[in-house]
Design a protein around this motif. Structure first.
Motif, PDB file in Angstrom:
ATOM      1  N   ALA A  76       0.824  -1.213   0.000  1.00  0.00           N
ATOM      2  CA  ALA A  76       0.000   0.000   0.000  1.00  0.00           C
ATOM      3  C   ALA A  76       0.856   1.260   0.000  1.00  0.00           C
ATOM      4  N   LEU A  77       1.908   1.275   0.799  1.00  0.00           N
ATOM      5  CA  LEU A  77       2.800   2.433   0.824  1.00  0.00           C
ATOM      6  C   LEU A  77       3.514   2.588  -0.514  1.00  0.00           C
ATOM      7  N   ALA A  78       3.984   1.472  -1.082  1.00  0.00           N
ATOM      8  CA  ALA A  78       4.684   1.531  -2.363  1.00  0.00           C
ATOM      9  C   ALA A  78       3.776   2.078  -3.455  1.00  0.00           C
ATOM     10  N   GLU A  79       2.502   1.697  -3.433  1.00  0.00           N
ATOM     11  CA  GLU A  79       1.574   2.172  -4.460  1.00  0.00           C
ATOM     12  C   GLU A  79       1.443   3.687  -4.427  1.00  0.00           C
ATOM     13  N   ARG A  80       1.326   4.263  -3.235  1.00  0.00           N
ATOM     14  CA  ARG A  80       1.186   5.717  -3.142  1.00  0.00           C
ATOM     15  C   ARG A  80       2.496   6.427  -3.487  1.00  0.00           C
ATOM     16  N   PHE A  81       3.622   5.906  -3.038  1.00  0.00           N
ATOM     17  CA  PHE A  81       4.898   6.545  -3.365  1.00  0.00           C
ATOM     18  C   PHE A  81       5.174   6.469  -4.865  1.00  0.00           C
ATOM     19  N   ARG A  82       4.854   5.343  -5.479  1.00  0.00           N
ATOM     20  CA  ARG A  82       5.011   5.204  -6.934  1.00  0.00           C
ATOM     21  C   ARG A  82       4.151   6.242  -7.661  1.00  0.00           C
ATOM     22  N   GLU A  83       2.927   6.385  -7.208  1.00  0.00           N
ATOM     23  CA  GLU A  83       2.002   7.346  -7.798  1.00  0.00           C
ATOM     24  C   GLU A  83       2.556   8.765  -7.707  1.00  0.00           C
ATOM     25  N   LEU A  84       3.057   9.134  -6.532  1.00  0.00           N
ATOM     26  CA  LEU A  84       3.633  10.468  -6.356  1.00  0.00           C
ATOM     27  C   LEU A  84       4.831  10.685  -7.269  1.00  0.00           C
ATOM     28  N   ALA A  85       5.655   9.664  -7.441  1.00  0.00           N
ATOM     29  CA  ALA A  85       6.831   9.791  -8.307  1.00  0.00           C
ATOM     30  C   ALA A  85       6.426   9.915  -9.770  1.00  0.00           C
ATOM     31  N   PHE A  86       5.383   9.209 -10.208  1.00  0.00           N
ATOM     32  CA  PHE A  86       4.885   9.366 -11.565  1.00  0.00           C
ATOM     33  C   PHE A  86       4.396  10.789 -11.814  1.00  0.00           C
ATOM     34  N   LEU A  87       3.744  11.370 -10.818  1.00  0.00           N
ATOM     35  CA  LEU A  87       3.107  12.682 -10.985  1.00  0.00           C
ATOM     36  C   LEU A  87       4.059  13.843 -10.758  1.00  0.00           C
ATOM     37  N   ASN A  88       5.261  13.549 -10.244  1.00  0.00           N
ATOM     38  CA  ASN A  88       6.250  14.595  -9.967  1.00  0.00           C
ATOM     39  C   ASN A  88       7.617  14.100 -10.423  1.00  0.00           C
ATOM     40  N   ARG A  89       8.036  14.510 -11.598  1.00  0.00           N
ATOM     41  CA  ARG A  89       9.250  13.970 -12.219  1.00  0.00           C
ATOM     42  C   ARG A  89      10.499  14.141 -11.360  1.00  0.00           C
ATOM     43  N   ARG A  90      10.536  15.177 -10.539  1.00  0.00           N
ATOM     44  CA  ARG A  90      11.740  15.456  -9.745  1.00  0.00           C
ATOM     45  C   ARG A  90      11.844  14.569  -8.513  1.00  0.00           C
ATOM     46  N   LEU A  91      10.771  13.898  -8.175  1.00  0.00           N
ATOM     47  CA  LEU A  91      10.757  13.164  -6.922  1.00  0.00           C
ATOM     48  C   LEU A  91      11.517  11.848  -7.014  1.00  0.00           C
ATOM     49  N   ASP A  92      12.423  11.645  -6.085  1.00  0.00           N
ATOM     50  CA  ASP A  92      13.197  10.410  -5.940  1.00  0.00           C
ATOM     51  C   ASP A  92      12.899   9.895  -4.543  1.00  0.00           C
ATOM     52  N   THR A 102      12.657  -0.702  -2.791  1.00  0.00           N
ATOM     53  CA  THR A 102      12.228  -0.236  -4.110  1.00  0.00           C
ATOM     54  C   THR A 102      12.443   1.263  -4.206  1.00  0.00           C
ATOM     55  N   ARG A 103      12.952   1.689  -5.347  1.00  0.00           N
ATOM     56  CA  ARG A 103      13.155   3.111  -5.597  1.00  0.00           C
ATOM     57  C   ARG A 103      12.202   3.572  -6.688  1.00  0.00           C
ATOM     58  N   PHE A 104      11.607   4.741  -6.488  1.00  0.00           N
ATOM     59  CA  PHE A 104      10.653   5.290  -7.453  1.00  0.00           C
ATOM     60  C   PHE A 104      11.185   6.621  -7.995  1.00  0.00           C
ATOM     61  N   LEU A 105      11.442   6.646  -9.280  1.00  0.00           N
ATOM     62  CA  LEU A 105      11.921   7.840  -9.973  1.00  0.00           C
ATOM     63  C   LEU A 105      11.527   7.691 -11.433  1.00  0.00           C
ATOM     64  N   PHE A 106      10.684   8.595 -11.939  1.00  0.00           N
ATOM     65  CA  PHE A 106      10.142   8.440 -13.283  1.00  0.00           C
ATOM     66  C   PHE A 106      10.265   9.754 -14.071  1.00  0.00           C
ATOM     67  N   PRO A 107      11.369   9.920 -14.798  1.00  0.00           N
ATOM     68  CA  PRO A 107      11.556  11.153 -15.571  1.00  0.00           C
ATOM     69  C   PRO A 107      10.485  11.374 -16.632  1.00  0.00           C
ATOM     70  N   GLY A 108       9.814  10.281 -17.070  1.00  0.00           N
ATOM     71  CA  GLY A 108       8.781  10.421 -18.103  1.00  0.00           C
ATOM     72  C   GLY A 108       7.445  10.884 -17.582  1.00  0.00           C
ATOM     73  N   GLY A 109       7.299  11.021 -16.275  1.00  0.00           N
ATOM     74  CA  GLY A 109       6.069  11.545 -15.707  1.00  0.00           C
ATOM     75  C   GLY A 109       4.841  10.725 -16.056  1.00  0.00           C
ATOM     76  N   ALA A 110       3.799  11.410 -16.503  1.00  0.00           N
ATOM     77  CA  ALA A 110       2.524  10.748 -16.790  1.00  0.00           C
ATOM     78  C   ALA A 110       2.654   9.721 -17.912  1.00  0.00           C
ATOM     79  N   ARG A 111       3.567   9.918 -18.845  1.00  0.00           N
ATOM     80  CA  ARG A 111       3.786   8.905 -19.890  1.00  0.00           C
ATOM     81  C   ARG A 111       4.221   7.574 -19.269  1.00  0.00           C
ATOM     82  N   ASP A 112       5.146   7.654 -18.336  1.00  0.00           N
ATOM     83  CA  ASP A 112       5.585   6.445 -17.646  1.00  0.00           C
ATOM     84  C   ASP A 112       4.439   5.822 -16.856  1.00  0.00           C
ATOM     85  N   PHE A 113       3.573   6.658 -16.307  1.00  0.00           N
ATOM     86  CA  PHE A 113       2.428   6.175 -15.540  1.00  0.00           C
ATOM     87  C   PHE A 113       1.490   5.361 -16.441  1.00  0.00           C
TER      88      PHE A 113
END
Length: 364
Positions: A159-175, A190-201
């Motif tokens: 559950a925590l990973a799902e929310r942190f992943r979501e936040l990282a998708f929605l905020n490209r700078r977030l690591d 697990t590390r969440f960092l998604f430079p593609g933002g919503a595309r990666d989501f």
């Protein structure tokens, strides 16, 4: 209650109330990363590498400090607006987590000094103490939920990973990373960092959903002064009938949608119908394709970040504001329309599939 319940939902909200401060340090450019750890003794440790919370005992002024943020309700505890993530249910910040914890330890590394302060059930056991010098900076808060308050104190890694992943998708700078050190489960991180933002989501949501109709994830972002905010949209069609639409306001889910999702559907229908008619795929006498038919097999993320969001009702689940509907609709119509023109083969695959699908009324 400020965390919603004394069950699993409230237990996780305690984590989010502490994580939110650290996340906003990253989004403001003051920190590089956030590390969340489920410790072996049942605690939760949240660390960031920012400048460190202000410490009143050190003479820091001008912003809420360590004892203010942890010791009492403070109306400005959590920043608001498009450049911040609101994780507290009522904007209270970490003081609620402190009050509902059997104990909490705060460590602040700031201006060359390592400060430590201990709390028990929200009450400071002593003033902050300088525990030596340090060349590092940042804040670490470790807390243990009170077993006399909560029905259970076992946090769900999933559950925590799902929310942190979501936040990282929605905020490209977030690591942000999540580590589990509890003996009841195998060690994992697990590390969440998604430079593609919503595309990666969208690509993540699409995994295993069926073959994509077109390879590209369509994505675009626009700042719109009329709504005092930004609009980010990503979408792709796949070969299913399921519609997967996720919507957010300032990185908070809006399960009931609102004017941003209505605007998305308006713009989607306008772009598809305009392109279909320009390519003479629809006869002049034929009615426009309905948005429900167009949405078959669509995966989409609609995220708006607003300085002053307006909601219908007290739950903040439905976004209001006519300007948002117009702004999102125009953005989707313009950018999707441009993509369709620039990618004729993929556009033909999308519209060809829509035309082959039966409408909800049973027609073609």
């Amino acid at each position: 209650m400020y965390i919603g319940s004394v069950g699993e939902h409230g237990l996780h909200q305690m984590v989010f109330d502490v994580v939110g401060r650290a996340v906003n340090e990253v989004l403001a450019g003051r920190a590089g990363a956030v590390e969340v750890t489920l410790t072996s003794d049942g605690g939760v440790r949240v660390a960031d590498d920012g400048p460190g919370m202000p410490v009143e005992a050190a003479g820091d002024t001008g912003a809420p400090g360590l004892e203010t943020l942890l010791g009492r309700m403070h109306p400005g505890a959590e920043p608001r607006g498009r450049h911040a993530v609101a994780t507290s249910l009522f904007g209270t910040g970490p003081c609620v987590t402190n009050a509902l914890s059997s104990r909490l330890t705060a460590q602040v590394r700031r201006a060359g000094v390592h400060w430590v302060q201990e709390y028990a059930r929200g009450v400071a056991l002593a003033p902050p103490v300088g525990a030596g010098s340090t060349t590092a900076s940042g804040t670490t808060i470790t807390f243990w939920p009170d077993t006399d308050i909560f029905e259970a104190t076992e946090h769900s890694f999933t559950a925590l990973a799902e929310r942190f992943r979501e936040l990282a998708f929605l905020n490209r700078r977030l690591d942000i990373s999540l580590t589990d050190e509890r003996p009841s489960s195998a060690p994992r991180s697990t590390r969440f960092l998604f430079p593609g933002g919503a595309r990666d989501f969208v690509a993540f949501l699409d995994a295993g959903a069926g073959a994509p109709v077109h390879p590209d994830v369509i994505g675009f972002e626009r700042e719109d002064p009329r709504i005092a905010g930004t609009i980010e949209v990503a979408l792709r069609w796949n070969d299913t009938r399921e519609v997967r639409l996720r919507s957010y306001v300032n990185s908070t889910p809006t399960p009931q949608g609102g004017t941003h999702t209505v605007g998305f559907r308006d713009g989607l229908a306008a772009a598809i119908n305009t392109h279909a008619r320009e390519r003479r795929l629809l006869a002049e006498a034929t009615a426009d394709l309905g948005v429900d038919r167009i949405s078959d097999g669509l995966t989409a993320v609609v995220s708006v970040k607003l300085d002053r969001p307006e909601f219908s009702g007290a739950t903040l689940g439905t976004l209001d504001g006519a300007a948002v509907r117009t702004g999102v609709a125009e953005t989707v119509r313009a950018h999707l329309g441009t993509w369709l023109k620039r990618h004729p083969e993929q556009a033909a695959a999308v519209i060809g599939r829509i035309l082959r699908k039966r409408s909800p009324e049973g027609g073609h």
